[in-house]
Design a protein around this motif. Structure first.
Motif, PDB file in Angstrom:
ATOM      1  N   UNK A  79       0.794  -1.232   0.000  1.00 26.03           N
ATOM      2  CA  UNK A  79       0.000   0.000   0.000  1.00 26.03           C
ATOM      3  C   UNK A  79       0.821   1.275   0.000  1.00 26.03           C
ATOM      4  N   UNK A  80       2.124   1.161   0.039  1.00 24.27           N
ATOM      5  CA  UNK A  80       2.946   2.355   0.281  1.00 24.27           C
ATOM      6  C   UNK A  80       2.810   3.441  -0.797  1.00 24.27           C
ATOM      7  N   UNK A  81       2.365   3.053  -1.996  1.00 17.52           N
ATOM      8  CA  UNK A  81       2.195   4.044  -3.059  1.00 17.52           C
ATOM      9  C   UNK A  81       0.748   4.471  -3.260  1.00 17.52           C
ATOM     10  N   UNK A  82      -0.158   3.968  -2.416  1.00 18.05           N
ATOM     11  CA  UNK A  82      -1.564   4.364  -2.530  1.00 18.05           C
ATOM     12  C   UNK A  82      -1.722   5.807  -2.064  1.00 18.05           C
ATOM     13  N   UNK A  83      -2.556   6.602  -2.715  1.00 18.98           N
ATOM     14  CA  UNK A  83      -2.821   7.960  -2.224  1.00 18.98           C
ATOM     15  C   UNK A  83      -3.575   7.919  -0.903  1.00 18.98           C
ATOM     16  N   UNK A  84      -3.248   8.824  -0.007  1.00 16.73           N
ATOM     17  CA  UNK A  84      -3.919   8.900   1.288  1.00 16.73           C
ATOM     18  C   UNK A  84      -5.295   9.527   1.110  1.00 16.73           C
ATOM     19  N   UNK A  85      -6.326   8.777   1.518  1.00 19.59           N
ATOM     20  CA  UNK A  85      -7.690   9.246   1.361  1.00 19.59           C
ATOM     21  C   UNK A  85      -8.557   8.801   2.539  1.00 19.59           C
ATOM     22  N   UNK A  86      -9.668   9.498   2.733  1.00 21.54           N
ATOM     23  CA  UNK A  86     -10.682   9.136   3.715  1.00 21.54           C
ATOM     24  C   UNK A  86     -11.937   8.759   2.934  1.00 21.54           C
ATOM     25  N   UNK A  87     -12.386   7.514   3.106  1.00 17.16           N
ATOM     26  CA  UNK A  87     -13.537   6.999   2.367  1.00 17.16           C
ATOM     27  C   UNK A  87     -14.743   6.961   3.302  1.00 17.16           C
ATOM     28  N   UNK A  88     -15.777   7.746   2.982  1.00 20.75           N
ATOM     29  CA  UNK A  88     -16.908   7.933   3.880  1.00 20.75           C
ATOM     30  C   UNK A  88     -18.194   7.380   3.263  1.00 20.75           C
ATOM     31  N   UNK A  89     -18.736   6.272   3.801  1.00 17.10           N
ATOM     32  CA  UNK A  89     -20.005   5.751   3.282  1.00 17.10           C
ATOM     33  C   UNK A  89     -21.174   6.558   3.852  1.00 17.10           C
ATOM     34  N   UNK A  90     -21.944   7.147   2.966  1.00 19.87           N
ATOM     35  CA  UNK A  90     -23.099   7.950   3.369  1.00 19.87           C
ATOM     36  C   UNK A  90     -24.345   7.080   3.280  1.00 19.87           C
ATOM     37  N   UNK A  91     -24.773   6.569   4.432  1.00 21.00           N
ATOM     38  CA  UNK A  91     -25.827   5.560   4.484  1.00 21.00           C
ATOM     39  C   UNK A  91     -27.124   6.006   3.829  1.00 21.00           C
ATOM     40  N   UNK A  92     -27.494   7.253   4.012  1.00 14.99           N
ATOM     41  CA  UNK A  92     -28.779   7.728   3.492  1.00 14.99           C
ATOM     42  C   UNK A  92     -28.684   8.383   2.121  1.00 14.99           C
ATOM     43  N   UNK A  93     -27.466   8.527   1.607  1.00 18.94           N
ATOM     44  CA  UNK A  93     -27.285   9.116   0.272  1.00 18.94           C
ATOM     45  C   UNK A  93     -26.860   8.082  -0.760  1.00 18.94           C
ATOM     46  N   UNK A  94     -26.519   6.868  -0.295  1.00 15.13           N
ATOM     47  CA  UNK A  94     -26.067   5.797  -1.185  1.00 15.13           C
ATOM     48  C   UNK A  94     -24.825   6.193  -1.981  1.00 15.13           C
ATOM     49  N   UNK A  95     -23.924   6.878  -1.280  1.00 17.68           N
ATOM     50  CA  UNK A  95     -22.677   7.325  -1.908  1.00 17.68           C
ATOM     51  C   UNK A  95     -21.509   7.127  -0.952  1.00 17.68           C
ATOM     52  N   UNK A  96     -20.311   7.241  -1.516  1.00 16.29           N
ATOM     53  CA  UNK A  96     -19.089   7.301  -0.720  1.00 16.29           C
ATOM     54  C   UNK A  96     -18.389   8.613  -1.051  1.00 16.29           C
ATOM     55  N   UNK A  97     -18.193   9.439  -0.033  1.00 14.53           N
ATOM     56  CA  UNK A  97     -17.432  10.676  -0.211  1.00 14.53           C
ATOM     57  C   UNK A  97     -15.957  10.367  -0.006  1.00 14.53           C
ATOM     58  N   UNK A  98     -15.105  10.855  -0.899  1.00 12.99           N
ATOM     59  CA  UNK A  98     -13.666  10.626  -0.804  1.00 12.99           C
ATOM     60  C   UNK A  98     -12.994  11.950  -0.461  1.00 12.99           C
ATOM     61  N   UNK A  99     -12.315  11.974   0.692  1.00 10.07           N
ATOM     62  CA  UNK A  99     -11.693  13.200   1.202  1.00 10.07           C
ATOM     63  C   UNK A  99     -10.179  13.119   1.055  1.00 10.07           C
ATOM     64  N   UNK A 100      -9.568  14.207   0.573  1.00  7.97           N
ATOM     65  CA  UNK A 100      -8.113  14.337   0.581  1.00  7.97           C
ATOM     66  C   UNK A 100      -7.725  14.913   1.944  1.00  7.97           C
ATOM     67  N   UNK A 101      -7.035  14.139   2.804  1.00  8.88           N
ATOM     68  CA  UNK A 101      -6.729  14.638   4.147  1.00  8.88           C
ATOM     69  C   UNK A 101      -5.743  15.801   4.157  1.00  8.88           C
ATOM     70  N   UNK A 102      -5.019  16.001   3.072  1.00  7.54           N
ATOM     71  CA  UNK A 102      -4.071  17.113   3.006  1.00  7.54           C
ATOM     72  C   UNK A 102      -4.781  18.444   2.853  1.00  7.54           C
ATOM     73  N   UNK A 103      -5.952  18.431   2.208  1.00  7.54           N
ATOM     74  CA  UNK A 103      -6.680  19.675   1.950  1.00  7.54           C
ATOM     75  C   UNK A 103      -7.997  19.753   2.708  1.00  7.54           C
ATOM     76  N   UNK A 104      -8.415  18.622   3.329  1.00 10.96           N
ATOM     77  CA  UNK A 104      -9.707  18.532   4.015  1.00 10.96           C
ATOM     78  C   UNK A 104     -10.869  18.796   3.068  1.00 10.96           C
TER      79      UNK A 104
END
Length: 394
Positions: A79-104
């Motif tokens: 995983x060392x070359x994977x981009x750092x991300x926050x994957x957020x499952x939105x239960x009531x929107x049926x989506x996943x929000x992807x956050x760049x932790x460097x920029x919030x």
């Protein structure tokens, strides 16, 4: 009547064991910059195989600290070359929000199946599985590219774990009252195990991988499951009317299991080997998620009902701090950044995500996402393999 706190004798004994274990793996003092990590490196190999461990399980690096492989920035070569991300499952929107932790900032929104509950790293670290509970499917995401693949049909996947030997995925089929053991790669059913309790949802595995402790949210029960036999070998009703156990986490030395309870407002603490009657420790209203610090010394407890995070010190075996989110909130589930500096938590009832400084407890960011954000995954994280949920790494 609320159960009592741990006895002084039990506290003193457990503290001594934890102190000895932690001293063996890291004798340095806790400094403000301790979370600073080096460049990604190959994870060191264990000193010895644990006696009686589950066959095929990669042994823990240090038998006195099950989290020894999770040190700051010690990423697997996978995983060392994977981009750092926050994957957020939105239960009531049926989506996943992807956050760049460097920029919030949210950099992508992925449409998935109905009612996504958790984003779960696979045992081999190569795939993130989105648990589409009411959609009866798992959506794979490639963490290298961020692209979603074709959904895989899986019934009632509220949550997902992996056996320590990497053979099986364990689906927490909450509505079906089952633990479903599936092939970890194809997701084909190997065994469907009726558990006789309502709301199976969270778990953690023993140090030797031979068993795991499961919480049953809606019937207020705990189960002990034999990993190899795929059978329930222990069952107990929690001693509080209306108890709703949630997240489960093991102590670094492997001797105790902690179970958050959002109705009891704290932690049930029990010996995993004996599976005896648990003690109780009050933390805060709506105790929900449990996350271990990168130095194995503390555990962060999200109290969803009051907008706080309690800090439990494994060495002292007691609560030491409580962080309060400014303007309130509903901190739910998440994980710790690879460098250990930031605790990321979803705001279940506020359509937001919180970034919290693990050294000061200060809120670093509050980011708007979809409706009903739940089991977010911080990825990548240190560790050699994943046991599932939002990231339990060994």
């Amino acid at each position: 009547m609320r159960p009592t706190l741990l006895t002084r004798a039990l506290i003193a004994g457990a503290a001594g064991l934890a102190l000895a274990a932690l001293s063996a793996c890291d004798g340095s003092a806790h400094h403000a910059d301790e979370a600073l990590g080096s460049k990604a490196a190959a994870v060191p190999q264990p000193k010895r195989q644990a006696v009686g461990a589950l066959p095929g399980m990669p042994p823990v690096l240090d038998p006195s600290d099950v989290y020894a492989a999770d040190r700051p920035n010690k990423l697997s070569p996978v995983v060392k070359d994977f981009p750092s991300r926050i994957y957020v499952p939105n239960t009531n929107s049926n989506t996943v929000s992807v956050i760049d932790p460097a920029t919030y900032r949210v950099v992508e929104t992925i449409r998935v199946g109905r009612q996504p509950q958790h984003v779960v790293p696979s045992w081999d670290l190569k795939t993130l599985w989105v648990n589409n509970d009411l959609g009866n499917s798992l959506t794979p995401i490639d963490p290298r590219t961020g692209e979603a693949g074709e959904p895989v049909a899986v019934h009632d996947p509220y949550n997902l774990y992996f056996t320590p030997d990497g053979k099986y995925a364990v689906v927490m089929a909450s509505a079906d009252h089952q633990l479903v053991f599936r092939d970890a790669h194809t997701m084909k059913t190997v065994k469907a195990l009726p558990v006789g309790c309502a709301g199976v949802n969270h778990a953690d595995f023993s140090l030797d991988g031979r068993y795991f402790i499961v919480s049953c949210e809606f019937s207020g029960e705990l189960l002990k499951v034999d990993t190899a036999r795929m059978e329930v070998v222990g069952r107990q009703k929690l001693p509080l009317h209306g108890a709703m156990p949630q997240d489960v986490k093991m102590s670094p030395d492997g001797k105790r299991f902690y179970v958050a309870d959002m109705v009891a407002d704290g932690l049930w603490i029990l010996d995993g080997a004996t599976f005896g009657k648990p003690e109780f420790l009050h933390t805060g209203k709506g105790a929900h998620g449990l996350y271990v610090s990168r130095d194995s010394r503390e555990m962060y407890i999200s109290n969803r009902g009051e907008g706080t995070v309690s800090i439990f010190d494994f060495t002292r075996n007691e609560l030491t701090k409580k962080w309060r989110l400014p303007h309130g909130g509903s901190p739910d589930m998440g994980g710790v950044s690879a460098d250990g500096k930031v605790l990321w938590l979803s705001g279940r009832y506020n359509s937001e995500v919180y970034a919290i400084d693990t050294r000061t407890g200060a809120q670093l960011a509050r980011i708007k996402v979809g409706r009903g954000p739940h089991g977010l995954a911080v990825y990548p994280q240190p560790g050699r393999y994943s046991l599932g949920h939002t990231g339990i790494f060994r």
